[in-house]
Design an enzyme around this catalytic site. Structure first.
Site, PDB file in Angstrom:
ATOM      1  N   LYS A 180       0.860  -1.276   0.077  1.00 12.68           N
ATOM      2  CA  LYS A 180       0.088  -0.056   0.040  1.00 12.68           C
ATOM      3  C   LYS A 180       0.826   1.263   0.004  1.00 12.68           C
ATOM      4  O   LYS A 180       1.417   1.719   0.951  1.00 12.68           O
ATOM      5  CB  LYS A 180      -0.747   0.023   1.230  1.00 12.68           C
ATOM      6  CG  LYS A 180      -1.911   1.498   1.311  1.00 12.68           C
ATOM      7  CD  LYS A 180      -1.574   1.930   2.481  1.00 12.68           C
ATOM      8  CE  LYS A 180      -2.144   3.565   2.685  1.00 12.68           C
ATOM      9  NZ  LYS A 180      -1.909   4.675   1.515  1.00 12.68           N
ATOM     10  N   GLY A 238       2.639   4.862  12.861  1.00 11.91           N
ATOM     11  CA  GLY A 238       3.529   3.687  13.089  1.00 11.91           C
ATOM     12  C   GLY A 238       3.115   2.891  14.458  1.00 11.91           C
ATOM     13  O   GLY A 238       2.978   1.528  14.493  1.00 11.91           O
ATOM     14  N   GLU A 255       9.610   1.860  10.720  1.00  8.71           N
ATOM     15  CA  GLU A 255      10.797   2.992  10.575  1.00  8.71           C
ATOM     16  C   GLU A 255      10.090   4.553  10.891  1.00  8.71           C
ATOM     17  O   GLU A 255       9.137   4.600   9.770  1.00  8.71           O
ATOM     18  CB  GLU A 255      11.490   2.809   9.311  1.00  8.71           C
ATOM     19  CG  GLU A 255      12.510   1.674   9.491  1.00  8.71           C
ATOM     20  CD  GLU A 255      13.564   1.503  10.680  1.00  8.71           C
ATOM     21  OE1 GLU A 255      13.825   2.605  11.125  1.00  8.71           O
ATOM     22  OE2 GLU A 255      13.840   0.286  10.975  1.00  8.71           O
ATOM     23  N   CYS A 289      13.460  11.389   6.538  1.00  8.50           N
ATOM     24  CA  CYS A 289      13.489  11.037   7.936  1.00  8.50           C
ATOM     25  C   CYS A 289      14.993  11.068   8.442  1.00  8.50           C
ATOM     26  O   CYS A 289      15.199  11.432   9.659  1.00  8.50           O
ATOM     27  CB  CYS A 289      12.835   9.693   7.914  1.00  8.50           C
ATOM     28  SG  CYS A 289      13.968   8.350   7.255  1.00  8.50           S
ATOM     29  N   GLU A 390       9.425  16.772  14.724  1.00  2.19           N
ATOM     30  CA  GLU A 390      10.114  16.555  13.343  1.00  2.19           C
ATOM     31  C   GLU A 390       9.134  17.589  12.537  1.00  2.19           C
ATOM     32  O   GLU A 390       7.932  17.421  12.465  1.00  2.19           O
ATOM     33  CB  GLU A 390       9.616  15.178  12.915  1.00  2.19           C
ATOM     34  CG  GLU A 390      10.169  14.868  11.478  1.00  2.19           C
ATOM     35  CD  GLU A 390      10.144  13.346  10.948  1.00  2.19           C
ATOM     36  OE1 GLU A 390      11.019  12.951  10.551  1.00  2.19           O
ATOM     37  OE2 GLU A 390       9.225  12.927  11.138  1.00  2.19           O
TER      38      GLU A 390
END
Length: 487
Positions: A180, A238, A255, A289, A390
């Site tokens: 996906k 996640g 991750e 990332c 982030e």
């Protein structure tokens, strides 16, 4: 069967066929550098479509897993050759769909080709060990078994490399795959999947279903016939996926985010540190990332570093990534642009000093895209939002440290631990950084972004599920060890 229809709709790939979703609903993907440039339409799929894909993968996996590793590797070599022949087409689609410059897109596609060939070679490498038994008349050894069906959930920032570095090891170790991709870059992923299809992989071994994360991504995490999930994306999503898979006894690999520091020591090569900070923090519009986000500089060289950094940042050419001379493209979407603008405003409100940038770009060249100036703040303290969360955009936060010890303390004072770099010519400082930095990827005199495909990749703290991708480490997730005792 042609992948692209006259209406530029890109289909799901299920059991060896390109098929529309059960709803026939599609979503438009436009160029973030020029929203009038419609790249195409992708399927808005349902759980019914996902169930078909998982069923196909389950039915195909046993026979795929029984092939020799060499036979599976030959398929991957063929995929690599096909992708190589289409490198320009795939890269141009990537640039139009998510905005990174064409040279970066070509480099990423070339990396995907190299990953395929690396894992194709895994088909002839060792999968176990002979272990001495206490019984002198017995033979004991280990081998590896595939998980079964692997669900692959990928983000939009590396729409070729990340899917391939998950798909290739999954397949070479005998698993079947349902991927996906992020909707924002699903057309690029479809072009990659077309290479797998044209390489002649058996029907059902690899499948692609596009659609909302809340339906297709969560559906993969929930599905009892999906034996493992490998995910790259935000920490929040996640963790939710990990909890879902854990609750039903599946295996997961996550991750997630990073808040990556670069430390510039007083003895550093300042020019090298400036170039690497800009490349690591602003290339790909900061949408990596592993991108540099915090720049921690020892006070003795702070002013010199800052002056050179600002001079170089102001020279950056922002624009459509297909144009020659453009160094930085747009944010990948309006949503991502608004996120970056939110963090810039937050930095101002919390008292950080804006040194350059900070604005959405306007004018004829920019009005139909999601362009933002490369941005640098100083006077950023460890408790500010700019230092903790982030951003995923071209924003650098300068922080001053009195010593290496103080710099390391600042560098580790975040929830994340993905990558980190230091610029120093002092061996003791280098060793201290290696030993004390809480990050999965440590780089010395090099930018924080980037990892070689043959090396393990993953983070510490909230950056990952403490697993590793790529290189030889990949087999730890995509297989299970069998210990065999022969009397």
């Amino acid at each position: 069967m042609a992948l692209q229809t006259e209406k530029k709709s890109y289909l799901n790939y299920i059991n060896g066929n390109w098929v529309a979703s059960s709803t026939n609903e599609v979503v438009k993907n436009s160029n973030p550098a020029n929203i009038d440039d419609v790249v195409g339409f992708v399927q808005q799929s349902t759980k019914e479509d996902l169930n078909c894909a998982v069923s196909a993968a389950k039915n195909a996996q046993k026979s795929w897993g029984k092939l020799s590793g060499d036979s599976r590797g030959k398929y991957l070599y063929k995929v690599a050759d096909i992708l190589e022949s289409r490198l320009d087409e795939v890269a141009e689609t990537m640039t139009r769909e998510m905005g990174k410059t064409l040279p970066e897109a070509k480099g990423e596609t070339a990396r995907g080709i190299a990953i395929l060939r690396y894992y194709a070679g895994e088909g002839l490498r060792s999968v176990g060990d002979v272990i001495p038994s206490t019984d002198p008349s017995a033979l004991m050894f280990t081998t590896r078994a595939p998980l079964g069906v692997v669900g692959v959930i990928t983000p939009w920032n590396f729409p070729v490399a990340i899917p391939i570095w998950k798909i290739a090891p999954a397949l070479i170790y005998g698993n079947s795959v349902v991927i996906k991709p992020a909707t924002e870059t699903a057309i690029t992923c479809a072009k990659v999947l077309e290479c797998f299809a044209d390489a002649g992989l058996p029907a059902g071994v690899i499948n692609m279903v596009t659609g909302a994360g809340s339906i297709i991504g969560q559906g993969l995490a929930d599905h009892p016939d999906v034996n493992g999930i490998t995910f790259t994306g935000s920490s929040g999503v996640g963790k939710q996926i990990g909890q879902t898979v854990l609750a039903r006894g599946g295996k997961y690999q996550l991750e997630m985010g990073g808040k990556n520091p670069v430390i510039v020591a007083a003895d550093a090569d300042i020019d090298l540190a400036v170039e690497a900070t800009i490349s690591g923090g602003l290339r790909s519009t900061g949408q990596k990332c592993t991108a540099t986000s915090r720049v921690i500089v020892e006070e003795d060289v702070y002013d010199e570093f800052k002056e050179k950094l600002i001079e170089k940042v102001k020279e950056i050419k922002v624009g459509n990534g297909t144009q020659d001379g453009v160094w930085m493209g747009p944010s990948a979407s309006e949503s991502q642009l608004n996120t970056v603008l939110y963090y810039i405003q937050k930095g101002k409100e919390e008292g950080a000093a804006l040194l350059t940038g900070g604005n959405r770009l306007s004018g004829e060249e920019y009005d139909k895209g999601y362009f933002i100036e490369p941005t640098v703040f100083e006077n950023v303290t460890k408790d500010m939002t700019l230092a903790q969360e982030e951003i995923f955009g071209p924003v650098l936060a300068l922080m001053k440290a009195e010593s290496l010890e103080g710099a390391l303390e600042l560098a580790n004072d975040v929830p994340f631990g993905l990558s980190a770099s230091i610029f120093t010519t002092n061996i003791q400082k280098m060793l201290s950084f290696i030993n004390e930095m809480d990050a999965g990827l440590i780089r010395i005199n090099a930018e924080s972004a980037g990892v070689e495909l043959q090396a393990p990749f993953g983070g510490m703290k909230q950056s990952s599920s403490h697993s590793r991708e790529q290189g030889q480490a990949a087999k730890e997730f995509f297989t299970s060890i069998k210990t065999v005792f022969v009397k």
